[in-house]
Design a protein around this motif. Structure first.
Motif, PDB file in Angstrom:
ATOM      1  N   ASP A  99      21.027  39.343  17.694  1.00  0.00           N
ATOM      2  CA  ASP A  99      21.639  39.317  16.686  1.00  0.00           C
ATOM      3  C   ASP A  99      22.838  39.558  16.953  1.00  0.00           C
ATOM      4  OD1 ASP A  99      23.157  39.192  14.066  1.00  0.00           O
ATOM      5  OD2 ASP A  99      21.535  39.682  12.931  1.00  0.00           O
ATOM      6  N   HIS A 106      17.348  42.387  20.138  1.00  0.00           N
ATOM      7  CA  HIS A 106      15.525  42.160  19.125  1.00  0.00           C
ATOM      8  C   HIS A 106      14.696  42.159  20.009  1.00  0.00           C
ATOM      9  CE1 HIS A 106      17.038  41.430  15.100  1.00  0.00           C
ATOM     10  NE2 HIS A 106      17.843  39.865  15.221  1.00  0.00           N
ATOM     11  N   THR A 179      16.789  31.761  16.613  1.00  0.00           N
ATOM     12  CA  THR A 179      16.753  32.778  16.884  1.00  0.00           C
ATOM     13  C   THR A 179      18.081  33.379  17.954  1.00  0.00           C
ATOM     14  OG1 THR A 179      15.412  32.670  18.762  1.00  0.00           O
ATOM     15  CG2 THR A 179      14.177  32.393  15.899  1.00  0.00           C
TER      16      THR A 179
END
Length: 324
Positions: A99, A106, A179
């Motif tokens: 992110d 992540h 994502t």
């Protein structure tokens, strides 16, 4: 420039020796940023000027443990060799799913990281404005600003080293995905039912065309345990090298053909160690991509203008943005 230890992977065409380049006496006091391109093998650090010049550099092996401590130490050491220059911020380019807005990594398999709040950690330790970016996308930013894609709003950067990834830029914007995992070009399954990949899929592009993939396939087919660079040097005199390399180029051409039809880039920039194969790569690759694009012209295919500096220069650009 002094060389302390060789940290280059055997499959690379480039030398990646750990070294430090100190600023000359009377160095400029113009603003600079601290930048690190963090990889599973090396942490490539630099003091970067706002115009993209690497003022000083410091590269160290990535340790097997305590990577965060080593990264913070590298940043402090970069600050030390920045001399009298005004340090306005710091940037790190990291692999994995992240992110970028919140600076959370992540997942990064090369670093064994899960949900690491990298931005918060570095801001606390460095007390500077900090930016965290994806390594390949940061390299793409650098190539667009100073390198082979300069001025282009529609291009892709495909670094081919131990693995393969891509920075995807269209209409001036970088594609990150839902994502943050956009650009896993090496894991496009281009050969149905093909050889297994470490990701769990079969027939992935980087199984066939990557520094690690070419060397492994040559060895498993009965060849000597050679680096990809040495395999390329045997082309024309070693039928096995010709076959393995030919298959690798064909798979890359198929991937770039698909990518071209999806994104319509103006230019495709190839980076990483394998891009140093020169005519052995670019000649047959251009021919194969042109043949695959039956009804349209292929994009220009060029070698990276910044080479191994692209990631840390991109991290520096992100740092200057964070400092504003």
């Amino acid at each position: 420039m002094s060389t302390d230890v060789d940290i280059a992977a055997d499959t690379s065409f480039e030398s990646s020796a750990a070294h430090a380049l100190a600023p000359t006496s009377g160095a400029s006091t113009s603003p600079v940023a601290l930048a690190v391109d963090l990889g599973g093998t090396a942490m490539k650090g630099a003091v970067v000027a706002e115009g993209g010049a690497v003022v000083a550099e410091l590269t160290r092996p990535t340790p097997g443990s305590d990577i965060l401590d080593a990264l913070v130490t590298l940043f402090h050491d970069l600050r030390g060799i920045a001399g009298d220059a005004e340090v306005v911020g710091a940037g790190v380019a990291t692999p994995g799913m992240l992110d970028e807005q919140h600076g959370i990594v992540h997942y990064a398999s090369n670093l064994d990281w899960r949900d690491v709040p990298l931005l918060d950690i570095l801001q606390r330790e460095l007390r500077l404005p900090v930016a965290v970016g994806h390594d390949v996308r940061a390299a793409g930013l650098a190539e667009r600003t100073f390198g082979a894609a300069q001025g282009s709003d529609d291009f892709v950067l495909v670094p081919i080293g131990t693995g393969v990834a891509a920075a995807l830029v269209t209409a001036g914007g970088t594609i990150t995905g839902a994502t943050g995992a956009a650009g896993e070009f090496g894991h496009i399954p281009v050969i149905p039912g093909g050889e297994p990949c470490t990701c769990g899929q079969r027939g992935c592009l980087e199984v066939y065309m990557s520094g690690a993939g070419v060397a492994r396939r040559y060895r498993e087919a009965g060849g000597s345990p050679l680096s990809t660079r040495r395999i390329v040097a045997r082309l024309g005199s070693d039928p096995l090298a010709d076959r393995v390399w030919g298959e690798a180029v064909a798979v890359l051409a198929q991937g770039l053909t698909i990518l071209t039809l999806l994104l319509d880039p103006k230019v495709i920039v190839l980076g990483g160690g394998v891009s140093h194969a020169g005519d052995a790569l670019f000649g047959p690759l251009e021919h194969a991509v042109s043949a695959g694009l039956a009804w349209r012209e292929r994009p220009e295919i060029v070698r990276s203008g910044l080479g191994g500096d692209a990631g840390r220069v991109g991290a520096g650009l992100l740092a200057f943005t964070a400092a504003r």
